[in-house]
Write a protein that holds these residues in place. Structure first.
Motif, short mmCIF file in Angstrom:
data_model
loop_
_atom_site.label_atom_id
_atom_site.label_comp_id
_atom_site.label_asym_id
_atom_site.label_seq_id
_atom_site.Cartn_x
_atom_site.Cartn_y
_atom_site.Cartn_z
N UNK A 1 0.70 -1.03 0.17
CA UNK A 1 0.30 -0.22 -0.22
C UNK A 1 0.77 1.14 -0.15
N UNK A 2 2.23 0.89 0.99
CA UNK A 2 3.13 2.34 0.90
C UNK A 2 3.37 2.97 -0.47
N UNK A 3 4.17 1.75 -1.43
CA UNK A 3 4.46 1.72 -2.85
C UNK A 3 3.30 2.26 -3.44
N UNK A 4 1.87 1.65 -3.20
CA UNK A 4 1.49 2.39 -4.35
C UNK A 4 0.32 3.59 -4.01
N UNK A 5 0.96 4.21 -2.96
CA UNK A 5 0.48 5.55 -2.61
C UNK A 5 1.79 6.46 -3.09
N UNK A 6 3.40 5.32 -3.08
CA UNK A 6 3.76 6.82 -3.51
C UNK A 6 3.98 7.07 -5.28
N UNK B 1 1.25 6.90 -6.68
CA UNK B 1 0.13 7.20 -7.24
C UNK B 1 -0.48 6.39 -8.05
N UNK B 2 -0.58 4.84 -7.64
CA UNK B 2 -1.59 3.93 -8.21
C UNK B 2 -2.59 4.26 -8.12
N UNK B 3 -3.79 4.32 -9.17
CA UNK B 3 -5.28 4.26 -8.84
C UNK B 3 -5.54 2.95 -8.00
N UNK B 4 -6.51 3.40 -7.33
CA UNK B 4 -6.99 1.91 -6.81
C UNK B 4 -8.33 2.26 -6.50
N UNK B 5 -9.17 2.24 -5.82
CA UNK B 5 -10.58 1.92 -6.02
C UNK B 5 -10.94 1.09 -4.14
N UNK B 6 -11.93 2.04 -3.30
CA UNK B 6 -12.24 1.14 -2.02
C UNK B 6 -13.79 0.25 -2.57
N UNK B 7 -13.81 -1.09 -2.45
CA UNK B 7 -14.11 -1.71 -2.44
C UNK B 7 -15.81 -2.07 -1.49
N UNK B 8 -16.76 -1.51 -2.15
CA UNK B 8 -17.80 -1.15 -0.45
C UNK B 8 -18.85 -2.65 -0.71
#
Length: 496
Positions: free
Chosen positions: A99-104, A106-113
């Motif tokens: 998750x930290x690398x994804x944030x670094x 800016x890897x697009x991700x979406x909350x699964x509801x």
């Protein structure tokens, strides 16, 4: 006895010195470490070696890409994930390196509801269940999860006995075994949807509490980015491997090298590939999936000892399959609370968990449905058109006969692929901690890594990442003449 004169003595001494030099030159002509596999654990292990000044390694990858079971592909003009798809780590007490690398980057991700599935659950004939019926089934599953977690913690606290039971046995002990087809469907979502295998074969103690959620939080974030989830692997690889125009060009990483034999001796390891190449090193790190180790792709010479072969054979790897369908237009509800819907069938897991991607890819008109375990094997073995017809029959029961035919379908075949033989591992009931130590233990100069070797985060990309670091550190300790950490204590959760 004939006397040896000074000239002969000098010749003999020179011969010994030359022999020693030849031996030293020969020993230094091959790398310190061969890493087999460029998935997350292999890349993580190689980076750890590099960061500790062991740069004379080579990586042999069977395919033409890195990242292993983290695998994006193009489908109907969009990037979708055949393998790992969800990130965890936004809300928990620990930081997830994925998750930290994804944030670094800016890897697009979406909350699964998943919160409104009780409003979107359909019977086998296509009629909707009432919200109350579904919520009662979810409450039963929640109760079993809570009861099982407390029991698992009791088992784990008793270090003198390696006691355990299956998730199903715990449900029975709780007097709340799922009985109706709706309860079994929700049970499939809670358990098979996480472990890719049914509760009857899954360990209670090693599954609950689910470490990925207890460490990193309950939130699940769906990666939908043109770079794919594998953008995380490439970010790690770029920190120590040479790249040109976003492509790995480092000569230490060799693609299309299918390893078929590992010969290990007292002072070296020899690795042979399908195309006849031979590589030699001081040590080897074996990072292919557990499914590959359980197959006949790689032969070990001499044969691995029985304790190692048993540890490999008795652990479990599941199959989790996402079937993608493209339509000319959308006919399903969209908007808040409609991302997921469930289909309940008498056959466990039959086209059960559906997700629409309008949130992630607006206008894509893509649905995907998840199957697992035996259903995955069945789907892999039949033609795509048969699978499409089965999926369309389900959708027509739910949304009516007038819906359009899917124009495209994509079905990953992880179990059939000889380079994977499954998607991720599950801890089977009866598999002891001692056996798992044996699973990750080296045999001579042969070291093993992969998500299956992590005692807590098996089955997850972050587990593979941590396992690679641990195995590389084991080799570093051996190179320095030290005692391997796994001899004295369990492998702990490591931080970056």
């Amino acid at each position: 006895m004939r006397k040896i004169n000074k000239v002969e003595a000098m010749k003999f001494l020179l011969f010994l010195v030359m022999g020693l030099l030849v031996s030293l030159i020969s020993a230094s002509s091959y790398p310190s470490v061969i890493v087999i596999g460029a998935g997350m654990s292999g890349i993580s292990a190689a980076k750890t070696l590099h960061d500790n000044n062991i740069k004379d390694f080579i990586i042999l990858e069977a395919t033409n890409r890195i990242s292993g079971r983290i695998h994006k592909t193009e489908f109907a003009g969009y990037t979708v994930e055949k393998g790992a798809n969800w990130l965890h780590g936004a809300e928990g007490p620990e930081k997830n390196p994925m998750y930290e690398i994804a944030e670094k980057i800016n890897l697009k991700n979406f909350y699964s509801d998943f919160s409104n599935v009780s409003l979107n659950t359909y019977k086998q004939n296509g009629e909707k269940y009432s919200m109350e019926e579904v919520e009662a089934a979810i409450a039963l599953a929640d109760d079993n999860e809570e009861f099982g977690t407390k029991l698992a913690e009791q088992f784990s606290a008793n270090t003198k006995e390696d006691d355990d039971m299956s998730l199903l046995a715990a449900q029975r002990l709780n007097k709340k075994e799922p009985k109706t087809i709706l309860e079994r469907m929700v049970d499939f979502y809670f358990n098979d949807g996480e472990q890719a295998e049914a509760p009857r074969v899954s360990s209670l103690k090693h599954i609950l509490p689910r470490p990925e959620f207890s460490l990193y939080g309950d939130g699940e974030y769906f990666v939908a980015d043109p770079r794919g989830f594998e953008g995380i692997t490439h970010t790690i690889a770029k920190s120590f491997l040479s790249y040109t125009n976003h492509t790995v060009t480092d000569p230490r990483l060799m693609f299309n090298q299918v390893v078929t034999e590992i010969e290990y001796k007292r002072r070296s390891v020899t690795v042979k590939t399908e195309d006849g190449n031979v590589y030699k090193a001081k040590y080897v790190i074996v990072s292919p999936s557990l499914g590959v180790l359980q197959s006949d792709l790689i032969t070990f010479t001499p044969e691995l000892p029985l304790w190692k072969r048993r540890a490999i054979s008795e652990f479990s790897i599941g199959i989790y399959t996402k079937i993608f369908l493209k339509f000319p237009y959308k006919f399903w509800p969209t908007g808040p609370g409609t991302e997921f819907f469930f289909y309940v069938h008498a056959r466990r897991g039959y086209y059960a968990i559906w997700q629409q991607l309008e949130n992630e890819y607006p206008g894509s008109n893509i649905l995907f449905v998840t199957v697992a375990d035996e259903e995955s094997k069945r789907v892999e073995q039949q033609p795509d058109e048969v699978t499409k017809a089965e999926a369309m029959e389900v959708l027509r029961k739910i949304f009516g006969e007038d819906i359009p035919e899917a124009t495209d379908i994509m079905i990953p075949r992880w179990y059939s692929d000889r380079f994977y033989r499954g998607t991720f591992t599950n801890w089977p009931v009866g598999y002891t901690n001692k056996k798992h130590k044996n699973l990750r233990a080296p045999v001579g100069r042969v070291f093993f890594t992969g998500e299956h070797t992590h005692p807590e985060l098996f089955g997850y990309a972050d587990g593979a990442y941590f396992a690679g670091i641990t195995t590389a550190n084991d080799i570093l300790a051996r190179l320095k003449g030290g005692i391997l950490p796994w001899h004295n204590q369990d492998m702990k959760l490591m931080k970056i």
